[in-house]
Design a protein around this motif. Structure first.
Motif, PDB file in Angstrom:
ATOM      1  N   UNK A 162     -13.913 -43.080 -25.043  1.00  0.00           N
ATOM      2  CA  UNK A 162     -14.628 -41.808 -24.945  1.00  0.00           C
ATOM      3  C   UNK A 162     -15.901 -41.902 -24.109  1.00  0.00           C
ATOM      4  N   UNK A 163     -16.619 -43.001 -24.240  1.00  0.00           N
ATOM      5  CA  UNK A 163     -17.929 -43.107 -23.583  1.00  0.00           C
ATOM      6  C   UNK A 163     -17.883 -43.747 -22.202  1.00  0.00           C
ATOM      7  N   UNK A 164     -16.840 -44.533 -21.926  1.00  0.00           N
ATOM      8  CA  UNK A 164     -16.790 -45.249 -20.645  1.00  0.00           C
ATOM      9  C   UNK A 164     -15.495 -45.006 -19.866  1.00  0.00           C
ATOM     10  N   UNK A 165     -14.357 -45.187 -20.527  1.00  0.00           N
ATOM     11  CA  UNK A 165     -13.078 -45.151 -19.825  1.00  0.00           C
ATOM     12  C   UNK A 165     -12.815 -43.797 -19.176  1.00  0.00           C
ATOM     13  N   UNK A 166     -12.849 -42.729 -19.954  1.00  0.00           N
ATOM     14  CA  UNK A 166     -12.565 -41.402 -19.407  1.00  0.00           C
ATOM     15  C   UNK A 166     -13.598 -40.965 -18.369  1.00  0.00           C
ATOM     16  N   UNK A 167     -14.908 -41.161 -18.624  1.00  0.00           N
ATOM     17  CA  UNK A 167     -15.884 -40.812 -17.579  1.00  0.00           C
ATOM     18  C   UNK A 167     -15.688 -41.602 -16.290  1.00  0.00           C
ATOM     19  N   UNK A 168     -15.313 -42.889 -16.429  1.00  0.00           N
ATOM     20  CA  UNK A 168     -15.098 -43.712 -15.233  1.00  0.00           C
ATOM     21  C   UNK A 168     -13.905 -43.208 -14.431  1.00  0.00           C
ATOM     22  N   UNK A 169     -12.834 -42.793 -15.120  1.00  0.00           N
ATOM     23  CA  UNK A 169     -11.665 -42.260 -14.424  1.00  0.00           C
ATOM     24  C   UNK A 169     -12.024 -41.024 -13.607  1.00  0.00           C
ATOM     25  N   UNK A 170     -12.891 -40.191 -14.156  1.00  0.00           N
ATOM     26  CA  UNK A 170     -13.330 -38.999 -13.423  1.00  0.00           C
ATOM     27  C   UNK A 170     -14.094 -39.389 -12.160  1.00  0.00           C
ATOM     28  N   UNK A 171     -14.902 -40.431 -12.266  1.00  0.00           N
ATOM     29  CA  UNK A 171     -15.650 -40.884 -11.089  1.00  0.00           C
ATOM     30  C   UNK A 171     -14.712 -41.442 -10.019  1.00  0.00           C
ATOM     31  N   UNK A 172     -13.732 -42.209 -10.456  1.00  0.00           N
ATOM     32  CA  UNK A 172     -12.769 -42.762  -9.498  1.00  0.00           C
ATOM     33  C   UNK A 172     -12.040 -41.633  -8.772  1.00  0.00           C
ATOM     34  N   UNK A 173     -11.552 -40.668  -9.545  1.00  0.00           N
ATOM     35  CA  UNK A 173     -10.827 -39.540  -8.952  1.00  0.00           C
ATOM     36  C   UNK A 173     -11.709 -38.774  -7.981  1.00  0.00           C
ATOM     37  N   UNK A 174     -12.949 -38.541  -8.372  1.00  0.00           N
ATOM     38  CA  UNK A 174     -13.866 -37.796  -7.505  1.00  0.00           C
ATOM     39  C   UNK A 174     -14.133 -38.538  -6.208  1.00  0.00           C
ATOM     40  N   UNK A 175     -14.395 -39.844  -6.317  1.00  0.00           N
ATOM     41  CA  UNK A 175     -14.716 -40.631  -5.128  1.00  0.00           C
ATOM     42  C   UNK A 175     -13.573 -40.621  -4.126  1.00  0.00           C
ATOM     43  N   UNK A 176     -12.383 -40.988  -4.595  1.00  0.00           N
ATOM     44  CA  UNK A 176     -11.242 -41.068  -3.687  1.00  0.00           C
ATOM     45  C   UNK A 176     -10.884 -39.688  -3.152  1.00  0.00           C
ATOM     46  N   UNK A 177     -10.905 -38.684  -4.032  1.00  0.00           N
ATOM     47  CA  UNK A 177     -10.573 -37.331  -3.609  1.00  0.00           C
ATOM     48  C   UNK A 177     -11.525 -36.781  -2.569  1.00  0.00           C
ATOM     49  N   UNK A 178     -12.812 -37.054  -2.733  1.00  0.00           N
ATOM     50  CA  UNK A 178     -13.817 -36.587  -1.768  1.00  0.00           C
ATOM     51  C   UNK A 178     -13.593 -37.237  -0.410  1.00  0.00           C
TER      52      UNK A 178
END
Length: 327
Positions: free
Chosen positions: A179-195
């Motif tokens: 909840x505190x690390x895994x899911x937020x990190x996945x959002x960052x990965x998706x955002x970075x690559x997608x951008x």
């Protein structure tokens, strides 16, 4: 999350949904492991390999790592031909808003990531899961995050994939970590690559079939990018299996926590998209910094391999050879 980050995350989700449907992207774990470890089944331990993984079956980490390195070399060459085919007129069908070479590139990366994960003991990604399931998307996103060098991805992968992680983390701690690390990190990965895709790839115009030259460039993109990406994932998986300790776990949790808390999306060793997806001319200083990657000899070797695989004709090879030698 900013509008740009939300848009990037949406782009990444669309890429995953499209690439996972390409032929050959979904890896049959049992079939793959049976092929890789056929000659190591001297004591009838193939059933253990398939059920519990190579390490649990007594295959040494050095043997697994050697197979992983060989696989990366093989996939790099084969994926070059596949990417070239995707860029040719009449090649792979593509989603309406995703360029064929981009889709193929991610398909190759996703296939390689599954194969490497299975070598080091990863569970079957497709058992009970459909291509559009959240579990599949999460696993593949983390793999791609490691391959692209997004900060926090490799430590998170080591935490989740260490064979002794369940002994080091109780169930409540694992839930809190998710909840505190895994899911937020996945959002960052998706955002970075997608951008990066949105800014550099889609700017050239999506939904257009790429001509022959575009196909060759697509193959080159995969040739120069896939190998270091594969080794980045291999190293993270190896480290997770190599006597992963409680001290290493604490260090990795700290790295993930700092990556999630950072307002910026950082990478470890530069941006892999600059090797192939960038639509702008590369600065002379940057090109000079890595002449070995773009030498005429390397280019000729790459196109000779494509010729041997039947991805290009002799005439196309001779024309490209003449261009390279006279440039």
């Amino acid at each position: 999350m900013t509008n740009e980050q939300q848009s990037g995350q949406g782009t990444m989700e669309m890429i995953l949904a499209g690439a996972v449907k390409l032929p050959g992207v979904q890896v049959d774990r049992s079939e793959f492991l049976a092929q890789q470890f056929a000659k190591y089944d001297t004591y009838g331990n193939m059933s253990t390999i398939l059920e519990r993984g190579p390490l649990e079956a007594g295959i040494s980490l050095s043997v697994i790592d050697k197979l992983a390195k060989t696989l990366i070399e093989k996939r790099t060459i084969l994926s070059t031909a596949a990417s070239t085919a995707a860029g040719l007129p009449g090649g792979l069908a593509m989603a309406a808003t995703i360029p064929a070479d981009t889709l193929q590139f991610f398909g190759v990366a996703m296939r390689l990531s599954q194969e490497l994960a299975y070598l080091y003991g990863g569970a079957d990604l497709w058992q009970g899961n459909t291509p559009d399931s959240e579990q599949v998307s999460r696993e593949l996103t983390l793999y791609l995050g490691v391959m692209f060098g997004v900060a926090g991805s490799a430590p998170m992968l080591r935490i989740l994939n260490a064979p002794n992680s369940r002994q080091l983390l109780n169930e409540q701690t694992r839930q809190d970590l998710a909840q505190t690390m895994y899911y937020p990190l996945l959002k960052k990965i998706s955002s970075y690559i997608g951008i990066k895709i949105t800014k550099k790839t889609f700017a050239q115009g999506a939904s257009k079939f790429i001509p022959v030259l575009g196909g060759l460039l697509s193959g080159g993109m995969t040739y120069f990018s896939m190998k270091p990406m594969g080794h980045r994932l291999r190293e993270a998986l190896y480290d997770a299996c190599d006597h992963y300790s409680e001290a290493q776990l604490a260090q990795d949790r700290d790295k993930v926590q700092r990556a999630v808390a950072d307002s910026e999306i950082n990478v470890i060793e530069g941006e892999f998209f600059d090797l192939g997806f960038d639509s702008k001319p590369e600065p002379a200083a940057t090109a000079a910094a890595r002449p070995e990657q773009f030498s005429a000899a390397d280019e000729l070797l790459k196109f000779k391999q494509l010729l041997d695989m039947g991805a290009i004709t002799q005439e196309e090879f001779d024309r490209k050879k003449s261009e390279l030698l006279n440039s």
